[in-house]
Design an enzyme around this catalytic site. Structure first.
Site, PDB file in Angstrom:
ATOM      1  N   GLY A   1       0.833  -1.377  -0.013  1.00  0.00           N
ATOM      2  CA  GLY A   1       0.079  -0.062   0.071  1.00  0.00           C
ATOM      3  C   GLY A   1       0.826   1.226   0.020  1.00  0.00           C
ATOM      4  O   GLY A   1       2.179   1.157   0.016  1.00  0.00           O
TER       5      GLY A   1
ATOM      6  N   ASP B   1      -3.785  11.176  11.561  1.00  0.00           N
ATOM      7  CA  ASP B   1      -4.115  10.551  10.366  1.00  0.00           C
ATOM      8  C   ASP B   1      -4.897   9.194  10.377  1.00  0.00           C
ATOM      9  O   ASP B   1      -4.737   8.401   9.942  1.00  0.00           O
ATOM     10  CB  ASP B   1      -2.877  10.094   9.237  1.00  0.00           C
ATOM     11  CG  ASP B   1      -3.444   9.958   7.925  1.00  0.00           C
ATOM     12  OD1 ASP B   1      -4.498  10.338   7.351  1.00  0.00           O
ATOM     13  OD2 ASP B   1      -2.495   9.579   7.248  1.00  0.00           O
TER      14      ASP B   1
END
Ligand code: NAG
Ligand code: NAG
Ligand code: NAG
Ligand code: NAG
Ligand code: NAG
Ligand code: NAG
Ligand code: NAG
Ligand code: NAG
Ligand code: NAG
Ligand code: NAG
Ligand code: NAG
Ligand code: NAG
Length: 833
Positions: A503, A620
């Site tokens: 990812g 985040d």
């Protein structure tokens, strides 16, 4: 034991279903042992509620048997108490536990007591005496089944486990203190070297002791107001514990209760106090926290002539010229036996120069304990002084001071290469040891010289390669605190030259890798790290010290040239977004799992926010950053990175995809960011747990409903929340949990930071310990509701990317209007993002 008695089966039934696979027909359904009964072989007692079982057990690699108590419902055995820890028996079938002569005894087949409660009773005990295994794990000897008089109880004689509701303290009348004492090793419950006990009643402070004589850790004083021990800040976020301190004229002690998961405090055979909890998802014990935090802080964890090192998986290793005293103990992770010398010293006064003992330098160490200082002025004199005393085993000469060590060396610690404040000492070695190695190299030299020069050159080349390889493998072992410092080349090999990408995120791409020991890792190549090498290492090692079941474990780092990489545990189930949103080839997450994931995430974040000395704001939070292990236990990833990336963070944020829907309004309003920004992002995610789709997506019927706004209005109206639920979920959703999650979510996304709960409070809400009112509809969502037909929500900014500075920029709004351009609405857009 009367196994024909049928009445116990009625209460045993529910438990029996759980433990069907564990205990077959031999679960004797009774919790009592009366004066006419005995227990032997594989017979057991089970407490009335089915929490605990008592019986004989034999550790895996042992030939001895013991009477112990363990959790009945958990397949992984965890012995909370052992009766005859120092008096094992060899055959449980020829041994009996019974109530006899006013005592509880274990007798062998000639009726000789092996172990006894040793109560000095005047009578020989009444025949109505009975021993009962209670549902809290206490084994109690009473004078009659319904009596309130406790003659003896196992809670007063703990072994290595402190159970909830048991007291651990000081009896002022008898002047005795209870100690929790470790097992000798993983397979041997006999009394070990490490213990935990209350030090003084005045300030309620616990000590960890070595051999009951030397303390090496303290909890700090008890603070009755905030209910924590002053040196255990972890307790702030440990909501599952509720400690209580009692101090009166007779005794002082602590007890504690736990609220949710099964959890115990155990003093491990390696000297640390461990909090073990049972993970509801996996039914396996897992370590939540250890004190002291570093294993090498445990006094004499490694025995004589061995060194402790945090980066070695074995923790202890022998000094050069020494080898392990007992390999068997060492294999069972008992290092206390230490190491013994390979060759004897030669201390004879008439020894020739060649035979005289030598000294070998050991550097970058924390020096052994108990040096004696000598008043000599030079290194030479210091060495001579040591050599002249046959019991002297080492010396050090630093800063014009001479220290010598007499006898065994203890508590030396090898520091990692990055530590620069290590010291050096000289270890006394037999001359024969050192001559042996020089002889070998001499032989090699002769051989090399006698063969043709081409061969010699080849040999040198090979030697060079070997050296180079060796160094490459050595570098992977150097360490940063508890972290491994990897060489870039090794990571290249492990990840097959970064070929399998898992990812990408705002901080860089992640690749799968496999280490030589075949364990899987995830390697993150960081982009835009603004820090220099030293600061980077310091920062990363702080991150490495943060460990929690709900945080991804950082294993190591790599910092070479401008390359910055982080190495994490690999999580087989990938990230949450895949399971929550992309269902083509994944199974729908059922409600229970979703709830456990939400709760686990909250715990992980609470730990980051409230436990650590420097509060860590994640910055985040989004489904992509929540990873799932094989058991679907959630792990928060990428924590601590915001700080690492430093000033560039705002730039990173603006370029991050899919993040905007989770960003708190303060990110654009320009005020300082606090932990409540994470709470907001977390709240936005909770809505997605309910809907099973991204908040930013259009709903299935094409209506332009922004899901969080819809939920908020439903709650405010008191409508049926089941309407909101993901259609793919089966009907087994717990409506109470659904209500809790929706309310928590709405509280988390309140406009005002002060109105949002802390992550710790969120944990309590989800655990059902804290009730919350109906939340107000956040202003931003209210405005959306008012204009529902006119707005469409997008995740990505499709226009205006003028000045990409998160905190001041208000023009990258991700919401666009249809048929409308009123100024109220454009303000809404900014607030929602
Ligand atoms: C134990 O056995 C004796 C005689 O065998 C009997 O009188 C007594 O009631 C029994 N006690 C219990 C608790 O069963
Ligand atoms: C029982 O224990 C006693 C004392 O330790 C010992 O002398 C005796 O041999 C044991 N009996 C058996 C059958 O092991
Ligand atoms: C038995 O275990 C359950 C949880 O497994 C716990 O809630 C209960 O309090 C325990 N009972 C006692 C008496 O400790
Ligand atoms: C034991 O205590 C309970 C409550 O504390 C009381 O109701 C009961 O009568 C007591 N039983 C005896 C035998 O004293
Ligand atoms: C209690 O015992 C300790 C040693 O175990 C002793 O030093 C101390 O004086 C004793 N205190 C009292 C009040 O007897
Ligand atoms: C622990 O202390 C006892 C005396 O209290 C002593 O005999 C024993 O050798 C000590 N153990 C170790 C490993 O030093
Ligand atoms: C601690 O506080 C509780 C009430 O909060 C009180 O009952 C108890 O006496 C206090 N203990 C000590 C040792 O001050
Ligand atoms: C201390 O012990 C005495 C005698 O056993 C008892 O009368 C007293 O109530 C006890 N005090 C407390 C606070 O439990
Ligand atoms: C210790 O462990 C090693 C490797 O696991 C094994 O080869 C060795 O036989 C073990 N030694 C003993 C004495 O148990
Ligand atoms: C040193 O002295 C001992 C007796 O004190 C003697 O046995 C030994 O042979 C001597 N060694 C040398 C090398 O002279
Ligand atoms: C060696 O040094 C120790 C400590 O200074 C001393 O007690 C001992 O007597 C010395 N031994 C010899 C043989 O000098
Ligand atoms: C206890 O009793 C024996 C065991 O095998 C019976 O056959 C049962 O097997 C049971 N014993 C054990 C050791 O479980």
């Amino acid at each position: 034991m009367d196994s024909k008695n049928s009445s116990p089966w009625s209460f045993m039934l529910p438990i029996f279903l759980v433990c069907l696979s564990l205990c077959t027909h031999l679960c004797l359904g009774t919790d009592k042992l009366d004066a006419n009964q005995s227990l032997s072989g594989n017979q057991t007692l089970t407490s009335l509620g089915g929490n605990f079982t008592l019986g004989f057990f034999t550790p895996e690699k042992s030939s001895y048997s013991y009477i112990g108590i363990w959790y009945n419902k958990v397949s992984e055995r965890h012995f909370v108490w052992v009766a005859n820890r120092d008096n094992p028996v060899t055959d449980s079938y020829s041994t009996e536990l019974k109530v006899s002569g006013g005592n509880l005894v274990i007798v062998n087949d000639s009726q000789v007591p092996v172990w006894s409660t040793n109560l000095r009773t005047s009578s020989s005990g009444s025949s109505s005496m009975v021993a009962v295994l209670e549902d809290n794990g206490n084994f109690v000897l009473k004078d009659a089944p319904n009596s309130n008089v406790t003659l003896w109880q196992s809670f007063d004689h703990p072994t290595n486990t402190w159970l909830p509701s048991a007291k651990l303290g000081i009896d002022k009348r008898k002047n005795t203190s209870q100690l929790l004492t470790s097992w000798k090793n993983a397979e041997d419950p006999s009394t070990g070297l490490f213990s935990l006990g209350l030090h003084s009643s005045s300030d309620g402070e616990y000590y960890l002791w070595w051999n009951r004589s030397k303390h090496y850790w303290t909890s700090g004083a008890w603070d009755n107001r905030s209910k924590i021990f002053s040196l255990v800040p972890e307790m702030r976020s440990n909501y599952i514990y509720d400690f209580k301190y009692v101090d009166n004229e007779n005794e002082s002690y602590f007890t504690y209760s736990i609220k949710i998961t099964l959890s115990t405090l155990v003093i491990d055979h390696s000297g640390q106090l461990n909090q073990d909890s049972l993970l509801p998802s996996s039914h396996a014990w897992s370590l939540i926290c250890s004190l002291p935090r570093q294993r090498c802080e445990v006094y004499r964890l490694c025995g004589p002539f061995s060194v402790c090192s945090e980066d070695n998986d074995n923790f202890c290793s022998c000094l050069p010229g020494f080898s392990i005293s007992s390999v068997r103990d060492w294999n069972l992770t008992d290092w206390s036996g230490g190491c013994k010398r390979d060759s004897d010293l030669n201390c004879a006064a008439n020894a020739s120069n060649a035979e005289r003992d030598r000294f070998l330098l050991s550097s970058n160490m924390i020096l052994p304990e108990d040096p004696q200082s000598l008043d000599v002025r030079s290194d030479m004199e210091c060495r001579a002084a040591c050599l002249s005393n046959c019991s002297c085993t080492a010396y050090a000469f630093e800063d014009n001071a001479c220290s010598i060590w007499i006898g065994d060396l203890f508590n030396a610690q090898q520091l990692s290469q990055s530590d620069t404040d290590g010291k050096s000492f000289y270890l006394r070695r037999a001359a024969s040891d050192i001559q042996d190695t020089s002889k070998k190299s001499y032989v090699i030299a002769i051989v090399a010289g006698s063969v043709s020069s081409t061969v010699a050159i080849l040999a040198i080349v090979f030697f060079g390669i070997w050296r180079w390889r060796r160094r490459a493998s050595v570098t992977t072992k150097t360490v940063e605190g508890s972290l491994i410092a990897f060489a870039y080349r090794d990571l290249q090999v492990a990840t097959k030259n970064f070929s399998e990408k898992l990812g990408g995120g705002g901080f860089g791409s992640v690749f799968k890798g496999t280490l030589p020991d075949s364990s899987h890792i995830a390697v993150k190549k960081l982009e835009s790290v603004s820090q220099g090498e030293k600061q980077f290492r310091t920062e990363v090692s702080t991150i490495g010290n943060i460990q929690h079941v709900n945080l991804v474990r950082l294993r190591g780092l790599c910092s070479e040239g401008d390359k910055r990489l982080l190495v994490y545990d690999f999580m087989p189930n990938g990230s949450l977004d895949y399971h929550l949103f992309h269902r083509k080839d994944s199974k729908t997450l059922d409600w229970k799992t979703r709830y456990q994931i939400a709760l686990g995430m909250a715990r992980g974040l609470a730990y980051l926010h409230e436990k650590c000395r420097d509060c860590i704001i994640h910055c985040d939070i989004k489904p992509e950053n929540i990873l799932l292990d094989a058991e679907f236990c959630p792990k928060v990833a990428d924590f601590g990175l915001a700080k690492l990336v430093g000033r560039d963070f705002s730039r990173v944020l603006t370029t991050m995809r899919g993040t905007r829907g989770y960003l708190a309004p303060e990110w654009i309003s320009g005020v300082a960011i606090t932990a409540k920004a994470d709470v907001y992002s977390y709240g936005m995610m909770l809505f997605e747990f309910v809907s099973g789709r991204r908040n930013s997506e259009l709903s299935e019927d094409g209506a332009n409903k922004f899901f969080p706004a819809w939920v908020a209005s439903k709650i405010a109206e008191g409508g049926d929340l089941l309407d909101l639920l993901d259609r793919d979920l089966e009907t087994n959703t717990d409506t109470e949990e659904l209500t809790r999650i929706c309310r928590a979510a709405c509280w988390c996304v309140q406009d005002e930071e002060t109105h949002r709960p802390s992550m710790g409070q969120v944990v309590q809400i989800l655990e059902g310990l804290l009730d919350v009112n109906v939340p107000r509809i956040p202003r931003a969502l209210q405005l959306l509701l008012d204009n529902q037909e006119h707005v469409v929500f997008f995740t990505e900014s499709s226009s205006s990317n003028q000045s990409a500075q998160t905190k001041s920029n208000t023009s990258t709004a991700s919401l666009q209007k249809q048929n409308s351009s009123s100024s109220t609405k454009s303000r809404v857009l900014r607030m929602i993002r």
